[in-house]
Design a protein around this motif. Structure first.
Motif, PDB file in Angstrom:
ATOM      1  N   ALA A  72      17.599  72.589  37.969  1.00  6.62           N
ATOM      2  CA  ALA A  72      16.802  71.697  37.118  1.00  6.62           C
ATOM      3  C   ALA A  72      15.319  71.942  37.357  1.00  6.62           C
ATOM      4  CB  ALA A  72      17.133  70.235  37.430  1.00  6.62           C
ATOM      5  N   ARG A  73      14.531  71.778  36.304  1.00  4.71           N
ATOM      6  CA  ARG A  73      13.070  71.782  36.443  1.00  4.71           C
ATOM      7  C   ARG A  73      12.612  70.328  36.361  1.00  4.71           C
ATOM      8  NH1 ARG A  73       7.875  74.993  34.290  1.00  4.71           N
ATOM      9  NH2 ARG A  73       8.605  76.375  35.933  1.00  4.71           N
ATOM     10  N   ILE A  74      12.022  69.850  37.446  1.00 11.40           N
ATOM     11  CA  ILE A  74      11.599  68.450  37.504  1.00 11.40           C
ATOM     12  C   ILE A  74      10.076  68.395  37.510  1.00 11.40           C
ATOM     13  CG2 ILE A  74      11.670  66.322  38.865  1.00 11.40           C
ATOM     14  CD1 ILE A  74      14.372  67.330  39.991  1.00 11.40           C
ATOM     15  N   HIS A  75       9.507  67.675  36.570  1.00 13.26           N
ATOM     16  CA  HIS A  75       8.063  67.478  36.543  1.00 13.26           C
ATOM     17  C   HIS A  75       7.707  66.253  37.386  1.00 13.26           C
ATOM     18  CE1 HIS A  75       7.092  69.915  32.639  1.00 13.26           C
ATOM     19  NE2 HIS A  75       7.604  70.659  33.614  1.00 13.26           N
ATOM     20  N   VAL A  76       6.817  66.455  38.338  1.00 16.99           N
ATOM     21  CA  VAL A  76       6.325  65.344  39.166  1.00 16.99           C
ATOM     22  C   VAL A  76       4.913  65.053  38.680  1.00 16.99           C
ATOM     23  CG1 VAL A  76       5.845  64.567  41.509  1.00 16.99           C
ATOM     24  CG2 VAL A  76       7.732  66.165  41.088  1.00 16.99           C
ATOM     25  N   LEU A  77       4.708  63.850  38.129  1.00 18.42           N
ATOM     26  CA  LEU A  77       3.449  63.538  37.450  1.00 18.42           C
ATOM     27  C   LEU A  77       2.718  62.402  38.162  1.00 18.42           C
ATOM     28  CD1 LEU A  77       4.944  63.645  33.835  1.00 18.42           C
ATOM     29  CD2 LEU A  77       3.677  65.469  35.006  1.00 18.42           C
ATOM     30  N   PRO A  78       1.795  62.739  39.062  1.00 19.82           N
ATOM     31  CA  PRO A  78       0.992  61.675  39.684  1.00 19.82           C
ATOM     32  C   PRO A  78       0.132  61.001  38.606  1.00 19.82           C
ATOM     33  CG  PRO A  78       0.774  63.769  40.866  1.00 19.82           C
ATOM     34  CD  PRO A  78       1.416  64.073  39.560  1.00 19.82           C
ATOM     35  N   THR A  79       0.234  59.675  38.516  1.00 18.83           N
ATOM     36  CA  THR A  79      -0.446  58.969  37.415  1.00 18.83           C
ATOM     37  C   THR A  79      -1.963  58.957  37.594  1.00 18.83           C
ATOM     38  OG1 THR A  79       0.028  56.950  38.631  1.00 18.83           O
ATOM     39  CG2 THR A  79       1.486  57.476  36.790  1.00 18.83           C
ATOM     40  N   ASP A  80      -2.442  59.228  38.827  1.00 12.66           N
ATOM     41  CA  ASP A  80      -3.879  59.216  39.064  1.00 12.66           C
ATOM     42  C   ASP A  80      -4.441  60.624  39.285  1.00 12.66           C
ATOM     43  OD1 ASP A  80      -2.303  59.225  41.306  1.00 12.66           O
ATOM     44  OD2 ASP A  80      -3.413  57.678  42.390  1.00 12.66           O
ATOM     45  N   LEU A  81      -3.768  61.628  38.784  1.00 10.65           N
ATOM     46  CA  LEU A  81      -4.295  62.993  38.810  1.00 10.65           C
ATOM     47  C   LEU A  81      -4.278  63.554  37.389  1.00 10.65           C
ATOM     48  CD1 LEU A  81      -2.740  64.813  41.921  1.00 10.65           C
ATOM     49  CD2 LEU A  81      -5.025  63.835  41.668  1.00 10.65           C
ATOM     50  N   PRO A  82      -5.181  64.473  37.096  1.00 14.55           N
ATOM     51  CA  PRO A  82      -5.229  65.006  35.725  1.00 14.55           C
ATOM     52  C   PRO A  82      -4.175  66.084  35.452  1.00 14.55           C
ATOM     53  CG  PRO A  82      -7.012  65.917  37.061  1.00 14.55           C
ATOM     54  CD  PRO A  82      -6.314  64.935  37.927  1.00 14.55           C
ATOM     55  N   ILE A  99       1.081  72.219  36.808  1.00 15.45           N
ATOM     56  CA  ILE A  99       1.251  72.240  35.338  1.00 15.45           C
ATOM     57  C   ILE A  99       0.284  71.242  34.678  1.00 15.45           C
ATOM     58  CG2 ILE A  99       3.684  72.934  35.352  1.00 15.45           C
ATOM     59  CD1 ILE A  99       4.274  69.862  34.917  1.00 15.45           C
ATOM     60  N   GLU A 100       0.097  71.417  33.383  1.00 15.22           N
ATOM     61  CA  GLU A 100      -0.618  70.404  32.598  1.00 15.22           C
ATOM     62  C   GLU A 100       0.262  69.161  32.509  1.00 15.22           C
ATOM     63  OE1 GLU A 100      -3.657  70.642  31.549  1.00 15.22           O
ATOM     64  OE2 GLU A 100      -3.863  72.743  32.167  1.00 15.22           O
ATOM     65  N   ARG A 101      -0.345  67.983  32.379  1.00 19.18           N
ATOM     66  CA  ARG A 101       0.436  66.746  32.338  1.00 19.18           C
ATOM     67  C   ARG A 101       1.409  66.712  31.158  1.00 19.18           C
ATOM     68  NH1 ARG A 101      -0.513  62.755  35.618  1.00 19.18           N
ATOM     69  NH2 ARG A 101       0.738  61.435  34.288  1.00 19.18           N
ATOM     70  N   ASP A 102       0.991  67.333  30.036  1.00 20.79           N
ATOM     71  CA  ASP A 102       1.852  67.261  28.849  1.00 20.79           C
ATOM     72  C   ASP A 102       2.697  68.521  28.670  1.00 20.79           C
ATOM     73  OD1 ASP A 102      -0.207  68.938  28.321  1.00 20.79           O
ATOM     74  OD2 ASP A 102      -0.819  68.000  26.420  1.00 20.79           O
ATOM     75  N   ALA A 103       2.852  69.295  29.727  1.00 23.51           N
ATOM     76  CA  ALA A 103       3.657  70.521  29.622  1.00 23.51           C
ATOM     77  C   ALA A 103       5.105  70.170  29.273  1.00 23.51           C
ATOM     78  CB  ALA A 103       3.607  71.284  30.948  1.00 23.51           C
ATOM     79  N   GLY A 104       5.713  70.976  28.436  1.00 24.24           N
ATOM     80  CA  GLY A 104       7.111  70.736  28.064  1.00 24.24           C
ATOM     81  C   GLY A 104       8.042  71.533  28.961  1.00 24.24           C
ATOM     82  N   GLY A 105       9.323  71.550  28.575  1.00 28.16           N
ATOM     83  CA  GLY A 105      10.290  72.408  29.251  1.00 28.16           C
ATOM     84  C   GLY A 105      10.914  71.841  30.506  1.00 28.16           C
ATOM     85  N   SER A 106      10.752  70.520  30.737  1.00 31.46           N
ATOM     86  CA  SER A 106      11.361  69.962  31.956  1.00 31.46           C
ATOM     87  C   SER A 106      12.743  69.391  31.650  1.00 31.46           C
ATOM     88  CB  SER A 106      10.481  68.866  32.533  1.00 31.46           C
ATOM     89  OG  SER A 106      10.525  67.724  31.706  1.00 31.46           O
ATOM     90  N   ASP A 107      13.587  69.343  32.672  1.00 32.75           N
ATOM     91  CA  ASP A 107      14.871  68.655  32.536  1.00 32.75           C
ATOM     92  C   ASP A 107      14.727  67.177  32.882  1.00 32.75           C
ATOM     93  OD1 ASP A 107      16.646  70.989  32.030  1.00 32.75           O
ATOM     94  OD2 ASP A 107      15.829  71.613  33.961  1.00 32.75           O
ATOM     95  N   ALA A 108      13.734  66.898  33.726  1.00 30.87           N
ATOM     96  CA  ALA A 108      13.521  65.509  34.162  1.00 30.87           C
ATOM     97  C   ALA A 108      12.079  65.351  34.588  1.00 30.87           C
ATOM     98  CB  ALA A 108      14.455  65.184  35.331  1.00 30.87           C
ATOM     99  N   ALA A 109      11.605  64.114  34.609  1.00 27.82           N
ATOM    100  CA  ALA A 109      10.232  63.858  35.052  1.00 27.82           C
ATOM    101  C   ALA A 109      10.189  62.550  35.833  1.00 27.82           C
ATOM    102  CB  ALA A 109       9.297  63.774  33.850  1.00 27.82           C
ATOM    103  N   VAL A 110       9.326  62.535  36.852  1.00 33.10           N
ATOM    104  CA  VAL A 110       9.118  61.316  37.628  1.00 33.10           C
ATOM    105  C   VAL A 110       7.613  61.084  37.716  1.00 33.10           C
ATOM    106  CG1 VAL A 110       9.335  62.660  39.782  1.00 33.10           C
ATOM    107  CG2 VAL A 110       9.517  60.182  39.859  1.00 33.10           C
ATOM    108  N   ALA A 111       7.186  59.842  37.489  1.00 35.14           N
ATOM    109  CA  ALA A 111       5.757  59.534  37.487  1.00 35.14           C
ATOM    110  C   ALA A 111       5.470  58.309  38.351  1.00 35.14           C
ATOM    111  CB  ALA A 111       5.278  59.288  36.064  1.00 35.14           C
ATOM    112  N   ALA A 112       4.439  58.430  39.196  1.00 37.41           N
ATOM    113  CA  ALA A 112       3.970  57.318  40.029  1.00 37.41           C
ATOM    114  C   ALA A 112       2.620  57.734  40.595  1.00 37.41           C
ATOM    115  CB  ALA A 112       4.956  57.009  41.152  1.00 37.41           C
ATOM    116  N   SER A 113       1.949  56.817  41.275  1.00 42.84           N
ATOM    117  CA  SER A 113       0.653  57.176  41.865  1.00 42.84           C
ATOM    118  C   SER A 113       0.843  58.175  43.023  1.00 42.84           C
ATOM    119  CB  SER A 113      -0.041  55.919  42.389  1.00 42.84           C
ATOM    120  OG  SER A 113       0.659  55.442  43.515  1.00 42.84           O
ATOM    121  N   VAL A 114      -0.246  58.863  43.388  1.00 43.22           N
ATOM    122  CA  VAL A 114      -0.180  59.823  44.493  1.00 43.22           C
ATOM    123  C   VAL A 114       0.328  59.135  45.765  1.00 43.22           C
ATOM    124  CG1 VAL A 114      -1.573  61.237  46.066  1.00 43.22           C
ATOM    125  CG2 VAL A 114      -1.977  61.360  43.606  1.00 43.22           C
ATOM    126  N   ALA A 115      -0.250  57.965  46.063  1.00 49.61           N
ATOM    127  CA  ALA A 115       0.127  57.262  47.298  1.00 49.61           C
ATOM    128  C   ALA A 115       1.615  56.910  47.294  1.00 49.61           C
ATOM    129  CB  ALA A 115      -0.717  55.997  47.450  1.00 49.61           C
TER     130      ALA A 115
END
Lengths: 242, 338
Positions: A72-82, A99-115
């Motif tokens: 799986a390709r999992i995008h980890v998206l810190p909400t306080d990073l660009p 990756i860019e925040r709006d990059a496509g091609g993921s099977d899953a994504a998780v988003a939360a603050s860096v901390a």
């Protein structure tokens, strides 16, 4: 202690999630966030690669489990990073790329603050608790996210130790220095936020109003549900009497 | 914090969950008297990806616990498929070989196998067997020499006391986790959405069939492509199980079966003790070691205070922060609907 029963009123909004305190091993998340914002992405990408290799040395089982997980390709998206990260599991070697925040091609994504993401990685906070409190959001393949979360939770990881490992004998003093800098960054951040609130009070008011509206909607839904139950109960009683 | 080590010293035995070896160590370090876990397959009711123990991990976990005078129980609490009892039999043998202190079983056939093939291995009756009256418990005691039963979460404290009086078994009850007002081991709601049986595949609402979507400022949870629930921004979320779905009846969406709320019996522990309960079960093998450390530590502090004869400590009972939906209830222990 007061418990809210199933039939009780809807609860007040939740407190922010509080991680289990482990002061000495805490990774300087404010400093990391600042560095992650200021450093060029090419350097961030190199650091990500170093961290994966370092983890492979200190936690070989973790790497093995991730390489043998369902692909799986999992995008980890810190909400306080660009930007974000793409983690490719279920393949050898494991890959962590920027990756860019709006990059496509993921099977899953998780988003939360860096901390929050660091607390989660280091096992200081419970993923389900974050989910209940809406401090973490997920999308796509839940199985991939659950497997990643469970595999990571099997290991006792200290991110700051992994990042400092390539520094050899200078790693330990570097971590101490980083913790001191982190406290400074955190204090400076709090002051900037306070100044921002003073200068832009209307934005806070808008946010507060939106939150209040959401709470009212939720409260109304809960009361409507309760009213429905009471009506149904009364109807059953009336029918029984008749 | 000190953990009592001999049953006679204990106020109530604290039985805690571990989904991973790290969680097992966290539970022991936080003061669990006993830890329960399961194998990485369909033989236990928390068969989620990345979770559970292989045989070597179980052996190491047992060694860690025994070195600190704590016990490890292995949950083999699902029901074998037709013609395929092998994994369940193997699990019983592997638990015995790893040095587990007891197995937690639900199926009569698996109980029979364990009784005949591993007579020295203590047997506990899982909540999945849904045994909740004297004659039923007598059957398990007489035929399979079961020593302990985990009671379903549908009984009041008075019901529990009655069962203690007539069962002549050790009684374990749930103290924290899901409310679970279903007929345990007989709930097939999830299988209608996914085609997978929670009782023989080991996962209610398996992650492979769950998806979350953001739309119009709301989060939607779906199971097998069926929308179960939606949450406004900031509204506490629930597990995506059919029993906690919001269903539209007479034009209104509401929780028909169960609301997202956690059972928390911490402030009625003296009542459970007085009812004759032996052990308290904390639910949550699917949760992280951080959760385990937090909840177990809190129960340990309260149990130690009660064991010393102190009053119920103030401010330690509130665990809403870790609770599903951010709310707590006594569940059936204080039944209000009879």
């Amino acid at each position: 202690m007061t418990l809210t029963t199933v039939d009780g009123a809807h609860p007040a909004p939740l407190r922010p999630a509080t991680p289990i305190p482990t002061a000495d091993s805490r990774t300087p998340s404010a400093l990391l966030r600042l560095a992650a914002t200021a450093l060029p992405r090419a350097l961030i990408a190199r650091l990500a690669g170093i961290m994966v290799r370092s983890l492979g040395g200190s936690h070989p089982k973790l790497l093995r489990d991730l390489e043998h997980a369902a692909p799986a390709r999992i995008h980890v998206l810190p909400t306080d990073l660009p930007y974000g990260f793409a983690l490719d599991i279920g393949r050898m070697p494991l890959a962590l790329t920027v990756i860019e925040r709006d990059a496509g091609g993921s099977d899953a994504a998780v988003a939360a603050s860096v901390a929050t993401l660091i607390d989660l990685l280091e096992g200081r906070i419970d993923g389900d608790t974050l989910f209940f409190r809406r401090d973490l959001s997920i999308a796509g393949s839940t199985a991939a996210i659950v497997e990643l979360r469970n595999v990571l939770d099997r290991e006792e990881i200290a991110l700051s130790a992994e990042l400092a490992r390539p520094l050899g004998r200078f790693g330990r003093p570097a971590r101490g220095l980083a913790r001191r800098l982190d406290r400074l960054v955190e204090r400076a951040g709090a002051r900037v936020a306070a100044l921002h609130r003073t200068l832009h009070p209307s934005q806070d008011a808008d946010r507060d109003t939106a939150d209040l509206l959401d709470q009212c909607r939720t409260e109304i839904a809960a009361l409507t549900s309760r009213l429905g139950k009471l009506e149904a109960r009364q109807k059953r009683r009336d029918e029984a009497r008749a | 914090m000190t953990a009592a080590t001999r049953p006679s010293d204990r106020y109530l035995e604290l039985v805690c969950p571990a989904g991973t070896p790290a969680a097992l160590r966290a539970a022991v370090d936080a003061g669990a008297d006993t830890v329960y876990c399961g194998f990485r397959d369909c033989t236990n009711a928390r068969n989620y990806p990345g979770l559970n123990f292989d045989v070597d991990e179980l052996r190491e976990g047992v060694a860690y616990a025994h070195a600190r005078d704590r016990r490890v129980l292995v949950a083999i609490n699902t029901f074998p498929r037709a013609g395929d009892a092998g994994p369940w039999h193997r699990a019983v043998d592997q638990a015995a070989a790893a040095g587990a202190d007891a197995v937690i079983l639900a199926d009569i056939g698996v109980l029979d196998y364990a009784t005949r093939r591993q007579p020295g291995l203590r047997r506990h009756l899982s909540v999945q067997a849904s045994a909740a009256n004297g004659p039923s418990l007598a059957f398990y005691r007489e035929h399979f020499d079961v020593k302990r039963v985990v009671l379903p979460r549908v009984l009041s404290v008075a019901d529990v006391a009655q069962i203690v009086a007539e069962s002549r078994l050790e009684i374990e009850v749930f103290a924290f986790g899901s409310v679970g007002p279903m007929s345990e081991g007989r709930c097939f709601l999830s299988s209608y959405f996914t085609g997978l049986s929670p009782t023989s595949e080991g996962a209610c609402a398996p992650a492979s069939h769950v998806e979350y979507l953001e739309r119009d400022g709301r989060m939607f949870s779906t199971l097998g492509k069926v929308t179960l629930n939606s949450f406004a921004r900031g509204e506490p979320a629930a597990y995506p199980t059919p029993c906690k779905g919001r269903y539209v009846t007479h034009g209104r969406a509401s929780y028909l079966f169960e609301e997202p709320v956690a059972l928390n019996a911490i402030s009625i522990l003296p009542e459970l003790k007085a009812a004759g309960v032996t052990a308290l079960k904390i639910e949550g093998r699917q949760r992280s070691r951080a959760y385990v450390a937090q909840i177990v530590g809190r129960f340990r502090d309260v149990l130690d205070a009660l064991a010393r004869g102190d009053a119920m400590p103030q401010g330690l009972g509130d665990l809403k922060g870790e609770a599903e939906g951010g709310r707590e209830t006594f569940g059936a222990y204080h039944k209000g609907w009879r």
